[in-house]
Design a protein around this motif. Structure first.
Motif, PDB file in Angstrom:
ATOM      1  N   ALA A  79       0.810  -1.223   0.000  1.00 40.81           N
ATOM      2  CA  ALA A  79       0.000   0.000   0.000  1.00 40.81           C
ATOM      3  C   ALA A  79       0.842   1.271   0.000  1.00 40.81           C
ATOM      4  N   TRP A  80       2.133   1.152   0.350  1.00 35.70           N
ATOM      5  CA  TRP A  80       2.995   2.326   0.467  1.00 35.70           C
ATOM      6  C   TRP A  80       4.297   2.103  -0.293  1.00 35.70           C
ATOM      7  N   LYS A  81       4.921   3.223  -0.654  1.00 32.95           N
ATOM      8  CA  LYS A  81       6.204   3.142  -1.359  1.00 32.95           C
ATOM      9  C   LYS A  81       7.104   4.280  -0.878  1.00 32.95           C
ATOM     10  N   GLY A  83       8.992   7.607  -0.593  1.00 34.68           N
ATOM     11  CA  GLY A  83       8.634   8.914  -1.118  1.00 34.68           C
ATOM     12  C   GLY A  83       7.233   9.361  -0.757  1.00 34.68           C
ATOM     13  N   ASP A  84       6.365   8.440  -0.302  1.00 36.99           N
ATOM     14  CA  ASP A  84       5.003   8.824   0.087  1.00 36.99           C
ATOM     15  C   ASP A  84       5.039   9.729   1.315  1.00 36.99           C
ATOM     16  N   ARG A  85       4.222  10.796   1.286  1.00 35.37           N
ATOM     17  CA  ARG A  85       4.063  11.693   2.431  1.00 35.37           C
ATOM     18  C   ARG A  85       2.990  11.117   3.339  1.00 35.37           C
ATOM     19  N   VAL A  86       3.344  10.845   4.580  1.00 37.53           N
ATOM     20  CA  VAL A  86       2.437  10.122   5.461  1.00 37.53           C
ATOM     21  C   VAL A  86       2.448  10.707   6.873  1.00 37.53           C
ATOM     22  N   CYS A  87       1.458  10.288   7.644  1.00 38.43           N
ATOM     23  CA  CYS A  87       1.481  10.462   9.092  1.00 38.43           C
ATOM     24  C   CYS A  87       1.113   9.114   9.692  1.00 38.43           C
ATOM     25  N   ALA A  88       1.421   8.912  10.965  1.00 36.95           N
ATOM     26  CA  ALA A  88       1.264   7.568  11.504  1.00 36.95           C
ATOM     27  C   ALA A  88       0.922   7.587  12.986  1.00 36.95           C
ATOM     28  N   LEU A  89       0.135   6.591  13.390  1.00 39.37           N
ATOM     29  CA  LEU A  89      -0.151   6.311  14.790  1.00 39.37           C
ATOM     30  C   LEU A  89       0.911   5.335  15.290  1.00 39.37           C
ATOM     31  N   GLU A 104      -0.204  -0.827   8.492  1.00 37.49           N
ATOM     32  CA  GLU A 104      -1.638  -0.572   8.694  1.00 37.49           C
ATOM     33  C   GLU A 104      -1.908   0.571   9.660  1.00 37.49           C
ATOM     34  N   GLN A 105      -0.860   1.114  10.294  1.00 37.39           N
ATOM     35  CA  GLN A 105      -1.036   2.255  11.184  1.00 37.39           C
ATOM     36  C   GLN A 105      -0.574   3.564  10.533  1.00 37.39           C
ATOM     37  N   VAL A 106      -0.416   3.515   9.225  1.00 37.86           N
ATOM     38  CA  VAL A 106       0.043   4.677   8.456  1.00 37.86           C
ATOM     39  C   VAL A 106      -1.127   5.259   7.670  1.00 37.86           C
ATOM     40  N   MET A 107      -1.177   6.586   7.595  1.00 31.50           N
ATOM     41  CA  MET A 107      -2.216   7.309   6.849  1.00 31.50           C
ATOM     42  C   MET A 107      -1.558   8.295   5.896  1.00 31.50           C
TER      43      MET A 107
END
Length: 331
Positions: A79-81, A83-89, A104-107
């Motif tokens: 689901a992620w690669k 370079g992706d800009r993310v925020c996370a719990l 699975e705790q990444v948004m």
């Protein structure tokens, strides 16, 4: 090597130190984030003092939320690669230049927000959504009492509830915080140091009470919270004093009401994944639409984590305190 905040003994904010640590590698179902900003939460203060139970297997160090850029992904992550800009719990370790977290705790970092702004959301959004949406079932047309509207959780809860069409009543500890709450969609803001929130809440609802209460105070407010609930209402306790307390069961039964007490950090991974999925689906669009805005009090460099703790402990902040790392994947 990278850097992270650590402390070798519980104590005052001065025990926090920025130290070199080994670079991290993600496990098969994890991602490695180059942290650009991390939120500071009350749970961090308690952990620093030695008063917060750290879940088994939690990453070393303080920090329950962050924002940054994915630097590497485990072999099972699709689901992620990088370079992706993310925020996370996070379960811990956010006060650092790097953190490893289950995918699975990444948004996605909400569009239009800086990394500092994105770091102010994950922990509070997941806390509010899991309790008011998933447990209390708060919906448009209902009413909610939010305690501590000047804090990070309170500022988010008032905005989220207003954004979904609920009526929001809030308490805060100063006139300055009351004024701030009134800019966040609150219909009634109460200075709990000078006014009785039960009387104001019942007057504001024509004696009916509210459908849900989000409480960060705990035992001292239990009896008064129950008197503020409407029939079939739900009180959710997420912090504050957990000392033993007695209350009138008839007060609960006569309202057909319920009480929940929850903690987010120690939840199983599957529960956190469901919460994060719900926030991604239902909350991030509200942020991107400008219906929920970041409320940030102060930003400190990572090395000044101790100062950030001092400020939050002083109780004068409105919204979140953020640590900025200055770290990136190109370092």
């Amino acid at each position: 090597m990278s850097s992270a905040i650590r402390f070798d003994r519980p104590g005052a904010p001065g025990v926090l130190r920025l130290v070199p640590v080994d670079d991290l590698e993600p496990g098969p179902a994890e991602v490695l984030i180059a942290v650009e900003a991390a939120g500071v939460n009350n749970a961090d203060l308690l952990e620093r003092r030695g008063h917060y139970p750290v879940p088994p297997g939690a990453p070393a160090g303080l920090g329950l939320e962050c924002a940054g850029t994915i630097a590497a992904v485990g072999r099972e992550v699709t689901a992620w690669k990088p370079g992706d800009r993310v925020c996370a719990l996070l379960t811990g370790g956010g006060y650092a230049e790097q953190v490893v977290v289950p995918a699975e705790q990444v948004m996605p970092a909400p569009h239009g927000l800086t990394m500092i702004e994105a770091a102010s959301f994950p922990e509070v959004a997941c806390t509010v959504y899991s309790n008011l949406a998933m447990i209390a079932g708060l919906t448009s047309g209902q009413s909610v009492l939010v305690h501590g509207a000047g804090g990070g959780i309170g500022a988010f809860a008032t905005q989220w509830a207003a954004a979904i069409g609920a009526r929001v009543i809030a308490t805060a500890g100063s006139d300055t915080k009351v004024k701030a709450a009134l800019t966040m969609g609150v219909s009634e803001a109460i200075n709990y140091r000078t006014d009785d929130f039960v009387t104001t809440t019942l007057n504001a609802t024509s004696g009916r009470g509210v459908d849900a209460i989000l409480d960060v105070v705990g035992a001292p407010y239990l009896e008064r919270n129950l008197r503020s609930l409407a029939a079939d209402g739900h009180l959710i306790i997420i912090g504050g004093s957990m000392t033993p307390v007695s209350f009138d069961l008839w007060e609960l039964a006569s309202r057909r009401a319920s009480v929940s007490a929850t903690m987010l950090r120690g939840r199983p991974k599957a529960q956190k994944a469901a919460i994060v999925a719900g926030v991604t689906r239902d909350v991030i669009p509200l942020i991107e639409a400008g219906k929920i805005k970041p409320v940030i009090d102060t930003v400190f460099p990572l090395a000044q984590a101790g100062r950030a703790h001092e400020l939050l402990e002083a109780g004068r902040t409105v919204g979140k305190v953020i640590l900025e790392t200055g770290y990136s994947t190109t370092r």
